[in-house]
Design a protein around this motif. Structure first.
Motif, PDB file in Angstrom:
ATOM      1  N   SER A 151       2.550  -6.431  -9.692  1.00 66.70           N
ATOM      2  CA  SER A 151       3.999  -6.517  -9.869  1.00 66.70           C
ATOM      3  C   SER A 151       4.679  -7.155  -8.663  1.00 66.70           C
ATOM      4  O   SER A 151       5.912  -7.172  -8.584  1.00 66.70           O
ATOM      5  CB  SER A 151       4.581  -5.114 -10.097  1.00 66.70           C
ATOM      6  OG  SER A 151       4.494  -4.328  -8.918  1.00 66.70           O
ATOM      7  N   GLY A 152       3.896  -7.645  -7.721  1.00 67.15           N
ATOM      8  CA  GLY A 152       4.457  -8.216  -6.507  1.00 67.15           C
ATOM      9  C   GLY A 152       4.587  -7.227  -5.374  1.00 67.15           C
ATOM     10  O   GLY A 152       5.047  -7.575  -4.290  1.00 67.15           O
ATOM     11  N   ALA A 153       4.169  -5.979  -5.620  1.00 70.96           N
ATOM     12  CA  ALA A 153       4.194  -4.952  -4.571  1.00 70.96           C
ATOM     13  C   ALA A 153       2.767  -4.688  -4.099  1.00 70.96           C
ATOM     14  O   ALA A 153       1.788  -5.049  -4.768  1.00 70.96           O
ATOM     15  CB  ALA A 153       4.826  -3.665  -5.104  1.00 70.96           C
ATOM     16  N   ALA A 154       2.659  -4.048  -2.937  1.00 72.48           N
ATOM     17  CA  ALA A 154       1.343  -3.734  -2.390  1.00 72.48           C
ATOM     18  C   ALA A 154       0.710  -2.574  -3.157  1.00 72.48           C
ATOM     19  O   ALA A 154       1.357  -1.565  -3.432  1.00 72.48           O
ATOM     20  CB  ALA A 154       1.472  -3.376  -0.912  1.00 72.48           C
ATOM     21  N   ALA A 155      -0.558  -2.741  -3.520  1.00 74.64           N
ATOM     22  CA  ALA A 155      -1.284  -1.689  -4.231  1.00 74.64           C
ATOM     23  C   ALA A 155      -1.551  -0.509  -3.294  1.00 74.64           C
ATOM     24  O   ALA A 155      -1.833  -0.691  -2.109  1.00 74.64           O
ATOM     25  CB  ALA A 155      -2.601  -2.233  -4.769  1.00 74.64           C
ATOM     26  N   ARG A 156      -1.463   0.702  -3.836  1.00 78.44           N
ATOM     27  CA  ARG A 156      -1.680   1.921  -3.054  1.00 78.44           C
ATOM     28  C   ARG A 156      -2.562   2.888  -3.837  1.00 78.44           C
ATOM     29  O   ARG A 156      -2.630   2.825  -5.073  1.00 78.44           O
ATOM     30  CB  ARG A 156      -0.345   2.584  -2.702  1.00 78.44           C
ATOM     31  CG  ARG A 156       0.550   1.696  -1.829  1.00 78.44           C
ATOM     32  CD  ARG A 156       1.882   2.359  -1.527  1.00 78.44           C
ATOM     33  NE  ARG A 156       2.742   1.482  -0.729  1.00 78.44           N
ATOM     34  CZ  ARG A 156       2.733   1.418   0.593  1.00 78.44           C
ATOM     35  NH1 ARG A 156       1.903   2.209   1.288  1.00 78.44           N
ATOM     36  NH2 ARG A 156       3.531   0.594   1.240  1.00 78.44           N
ATOM     37  N   ASP A 157      -3.224   3.804  -3.106  1.00 80.48           N
ATOM     38  CA  ASP A 157      -4.028   4.813  -3.776  1.00 80.48           C
ATOM     39  C   ASP A 157      -3.127   5.971  -4.213  1.00 80.48           C
ATOM     40  O   ASP A 157      -1.901   5.923  -4.060  1.00 80.48           O
ATOM     41  CB  ASP A 157      -5.178   5.277  -2.878  1.00 80.48           C
ATOM     42  CG  ASP A 157      -4.708   6.012  -1.619  1.00 80.48           C
ATOM     43  OD1 ASP A 157      -3.527   6.408  -1.545  1.00 80.48           O
ATOM     44  OD2 ASP A 157      -5.528   6.182  -0.704  1.00 80.48           O
ATOM     45  N   ASP A 158      -3.740   7.032  -4.737  1.00 80.74           N
ATOM     46  CA  ASP A 158      -2.944   8.130  -5.287  1.00 80.74           C
ATOM     47  C   ASP A 158      -2.202   8.925  -4.225  1.00 80.74           C
ATOM     48  O   ASP A 158      -1.345   9.760  -4.548  1.00 80.74           O
ATOM     49  CB  ASP A 158      -3.820   9.061  -6.128  1.00 80.74           C
ATOM     50  CG  ASP A 158      -5.015   9.594  -5.362  1.00 80.74           C
ATOM     51  OD1 ASP A 158      -5.152   9.286  -4.155  1.00 80.74           O
ATOM     52  OD2 ASP A 158      -5.839  10.313  -5.971  1.00 80.74           O
ATOM     53  N   ARG A 159      -2.496   8.681  -2.937  1.00 85.38           N
ATOM     54  CA  ARG A 159      -1.769   9.340  -1.853  1.00 85.38           C
ATOM     55  C   ARG A 159      -0.805   8.384  -1.141  1.00 85.38           C
ATOM     56  O   ARG A 159      -0.278   8.706  -0.087  1.00 85.38           O
ATOM     57  CB  ARG A 159      -2.746   9.931  -0.845  1.00 85.38           C
ATOM     58  CG  ARG A 159      -3.581  11.069  -1.413  1.00 85.38           C
ATOM     59  CD  ARG A 159      -4.290  11.830  -0.325  1.00 85.38           C
ATOM     60  NE  ARG A 159      -5.036  12.956  -0.866  1.00 85.38           N
ATOM     61  CZ  ARG A 159      -5.699  13.835  -0.120  1.00 85.38           C
ATOM     62  NH1 ARG A 159      -5.689  13.703   1.203  1.00 85.38           N
ATOM     63  NH2 ARG A 159      -6.354  14.830  -0.674  1.00 85.38           N
ATOM     64  N   GLY A 202     -21.725   3.875  11.481  1.00 87.19           N
ATOM     65  CA  GLY A 202     -21.017   4.142  12.730  1.00 87.19           C
ATOM     66  C   GLY A 202     -19.537   3.841  12.677  1.00 87.19           C
ATOM     67  O   GLY A 202     -18.889   3.740  13.727  1.00 87.19           O
ATOM     68  N   SER A 203     -18.974   3.714  11.471  1.00 85.40           N
ATOM     69  CA  SER A 203     -17.565   3.331  11.328  1.00 85.40           C
ATOM     70  C   SER A 203     -16.672   4.544  11.099  1.00 85.40           C
ATOM     71  O   SER A 203     -17.086   5.539  10.500  1.00 85.40           O
ATOM     72  CB  SER A 203     -17.381   2.354  10.161  1.00 85.40           C
ATOM     73  OG  SER A 203     -18.052   1.137  10.412  1.00 85.40           O
ATOM     74  N   THR A 204     -15.446   4.418  11.571  1.00 90.06           N
ATOM     75  CA  THR A 204     -14.387   5.387  11.315  1.00 90.06           C
ATOM     76  C   THR A 204     -13.300   4.668  10.530  1.00 90.06           C
ATOM     77  O   THR A 204     -12.801   3.629  10.967  1.00 90.06           O
ATOM     78  CB  THR A 204     -13.799   5.927  12.635  1.00 90.06           C
ATOM     79  OG1 THR A 204     -14.813   6.602  13.368  1.00 90.06           O
ATOM     80  CG2 THR A 204     -12.648   6.886  12.359  1.00 90.06           C
ATOM     81  N   TRP A 205     -12.928   5.227   9.366  1.00 90.90           N
ATOM     82  CA  TRP A 205     -11.920   4.592   8.524  1.00 90.90           C
ATOM     83  C   TRP A 205     -10.554   5.176   8.845  1.00 90.90           C
ATOM     84  O   TRP A 205     -10.422   6.376   9.137  1.00 90.90           O
ATOM     85  CB  TRP A 205     -12.262   4.773   7.047  1.00 90.90           C
ATOM     86  CG  TRP A 205     -13.656   4.333   6.746  1.00 90.90           C
ATOM     87  CD1 TRP A 205     -14.702   5.113   6.356  1.00 90.90           C
ATOM     88  CD2 TRP A 205     -14.175   3.004   6.869  1.00 90.90           C
ATOM     89  NE1 TRP A 205     -15.839   4.360   6.219  1.00 90.90           N
ATOM     90  CE2 TRP A 205     -15.555   3.051   6.520  1.00 90.90           C
ATOM     91  CE3 TRP A 205     -13.630   1.783   7.232  1.00 90.90           C
ATOM     92  CZ2 TRP A 205     -16.368   1.944   6.524  1.00 90.90           C
ATOM     93  CZ3 TRP A 205     -14.438   0.651   7.240  1.00 90.90           C
ATOM     94  CH2 TRP A 205     -15.790   0.744   6.894  1.00 90.90           C
ATOM     95  N   LEU A 206      -9.533   4.315   8.801  1.00 89.99           N
ATOM     96  CA  LEU A 206      -8.198   4.685   9.260  1.00 89.99           C
ATOM     97  C   LEU A 206      -7.132   4.410   8.204  1.00 89.99           C
ATOM     98  O   LEU A 206      -7.337   3.589   7.306  1.00 89.99           O
ATOM     99  CB  LEU A 206      -7.830   3.884  10.521  1.00 89.99           C
ATOM    100  CG  LEU A 206      -8.759   3.981  11.725  1.00 89.99           C
ATOM    101  CD1 LEU A 206      -8.317   2.986  12.793  1.00 89.99           C
ATOM    102  CD2 LEU A 206      -8.782   5.390  12.272  1.00 89.99           C
ATOM    103  N   GLU A 207      -5.999   5.104   8.347  1.00 88.94           N
ATOM    104  CA  GLU A 207      -4.816   4.717   7.575  1.00 88.94           C
ATOM    105  C   GLU A 207      -4.475   3.269   7.934  1.00 88.94           C
ATOM    106  O   GLU A 207      -4.489   2.899   9.111  1.00 88.94           O
ATOM    107  CB  GLU A 207      -3.631   5.610   7.950  1.00 88.94           C
ATOM    108  CG  GLU A 207      -3.774   7.056   7.537  1.00 88.94           C
ATOM    109  CD  GLU A 207      -3.212   7.317   6.158  1.00 88.94           C
ATOM    110  OE1 GLU A 207      -2.842   6.338   5.482  1.00 88.94           O
ATOM    111  OE2 GLU A 207      -3.145   8.481   5.766  1.00 88.94           O
ATOM    112  N   PRO A 208      -4.188   2.421   6.947  1.00 87.62           N
ATOM    113  CA  PRO A 208      -3.871   1.007   7.233  1.00 87.62           C
ATOM    114  C   PRO A 208      -2.480   0.860   7.837  1.00 87.62           C
ATOM    115  O   PRO A 208      -1.512   0.561   7.148  1.00 87.62           O
ATOM    116  CB  PRO A 208      -3.968   0.334   5.861  1.00 87.62           C
ATOM    117  CG  PRO A 208      -4.709   1.290   4.991  1.00 87.62           C
ATOM    118  CD  PRO A 208      -4.330   2.652   5.501  1.00 87.62           C
ATOM    119  N   GLN A 209      -2.374   1.070   9.150  1.00 80.21           N
ATOM    120  CA  GLN A 209      -1.082   1.068   9.823  1.00 80.21           C
ATOM    121  C   GLN A 209      -0.964  -0.009  10.901  1.00 80.21           C
ATOM    122  O   GLN A 209       0.156  -0.445  11.200  1.00 80.21           O
ATOM    123  CB  GLN A 209      -0.839   2.439  10.485  1.00 80.21           C
ATOM    124  CG  GLN A 209      -0.710   3.583   9.518  1.00 80.21           C
ATOM    125  CD  GLN A 209      -0.481   4.910  10.232  1.00 80.21           C
ATOM    126  OE1 GLN A 209      -0.456   4.977  11.467  1.00 80.21           O
ATOM    127  NE2 GLN A 209      -0.307   5.970   9.465  1.00 80.21           N
TER     128      GLN A 209
END
Length: 328
Positions: free
Chosen positions: A226-234, A282-289
């Protein structure tokens, strides 16, 4: 108001020729809107953050008029050339005392290239030529502020900026209005190297260490249709994976970035496609900020990965959602 953005030009043809186009140097700095109203100056980044406290040497803009809005680039010159890392360090400053000291030792120059409002009049609908003429008359001999030159021959300028190690050229249609927040073909950019902003979705440790930053996992926001950024359920952004960035993280640059990333909440894997297990190890996943700039040799066809990317700096002036428009 959000700034007008340039569309990438065709590198095969170079800047357009003819009298309907004007050409400017593309400066390696931070895009800033200078908003003056009632004697107060706000210096607004693309994300809307006011960084006036970080750049006290630009307070002279508050004396230019009672009401005006300028578009330009804040740059720090080192050895006669703009230094992106130095101006980013300035933007991070939140202490007025520290900012005053840095203004003396590492001053910023505001390169104003457009005038959007003056004395309550919205000038964005006027052609570039009219706005440019008014800008030159307005900003004559203001301390810390320059109106950069304009050139008629864009291809010659592109060659000259390449020889001088500058970032590139922006070509502007002389008849074009200013279109806030839009990436317009009336402005075309021709950089000498492929540098882009990307979102950090995670990091991995350096081989042989327990917690030292070794590489970044980066991507771009995904369009939800729709032209907006896709987000997960949170409500977290979903990212297209562009690969790992390991070069440029040694020394102080990596230490400063790791300090920034330690403030970001850990989160589930944010990318839309899985990556091989050895890459994720060995990775740590982060909030995309966090948004960073990387230089690369472009995107690998088919794989959609950055070719030989290197870290250039954190972009506190850009929000992750701003990058949706350039997602592949």
């Amino acid at each position: 108001m959000r700034p007008m953005l340039a569309t990438p030009g065709d590198p095969r043809t170079g800047p357009p020729a003819g009298a309907s186009w004007a050409h400017e140097i593309k400066w390696d700095g931070i895009r800033v809107l200078a908003d003056v109203h009632g004697g107060r100056l706000r210096l607004l980044t693309r994300s809307g953050r006011d960084i006036a406290v970080a750049l006290p040497e630009l307070q002279s803009l508050a004396t230019v008029g009672e009401d005006l809005l300028l578009d330009g680039e804040a740059v720090t010159m080192i050895g006669g050339r703009p230094s992106f890392s130095h101006v980013v360090d300035r933007v991070h400053t939140t202490s007025a005392t520290a900012a005053a000291q840095l203004a003396r030792t590492r001053p910023v120059t505001y390169l104003a290239f457009d005038l959007l409002r003056l004395d309550g009049l919205d000038l964005t609908g006027l052609p570039w030529t009219a706005r440019r003429s008014a800008l030159e008359d307005l900003l004559d001999d203001v301390p810390g502020v320059q109106v950069p030159p304009v050139f008629d021959d864009g291809r010659q300028l592109l060659a000259a900026t390449g020889e001088q190690g500058l970032e590139g050229v922006v070509s502007k249609r002389r008849s074009a209005p200013y279109q806030p927040g839009r990436r317009s073909p009336d402005w075309l950019k021709f950089p000498h190297r492929d540098r882009r902003s990307v979102v950090v979705g995670g990091w991995r440790v350096q081989t042989g260490t327990a917690d030292r930053l070794g590489a970044l996992h980066v991507g771009l926001p995904v369009d939800d249709g729709s032209g907006a950024a896709a987000r997960d359920d949170r409500g977290r952004l979903r990212l297209t994976y562009l690969g790992r960035v390991g070069s440029g993280l040694a020394g102080r640059a990596g230490d400063r970035l790791q300090a920034v990333l330690r403030q970001v909440p850990v989160a589930p894997y944010p990318f839309t496609t899985d990556i091989p297990r050895p890459e994720a190890a060995g990775s740590t996943w982060l909030e995309p900020q966090v948004v960073v700039d990387v230089a690369s040799l472009g995107i690998t066809p088919g794989l959609g990965r950055l070719r030989q990317p290197s870290f250039q700096g954190v972009r506190p002036d850009v929000a992750p959602e701003d990058l949706l428009e350039v997602a592949p």
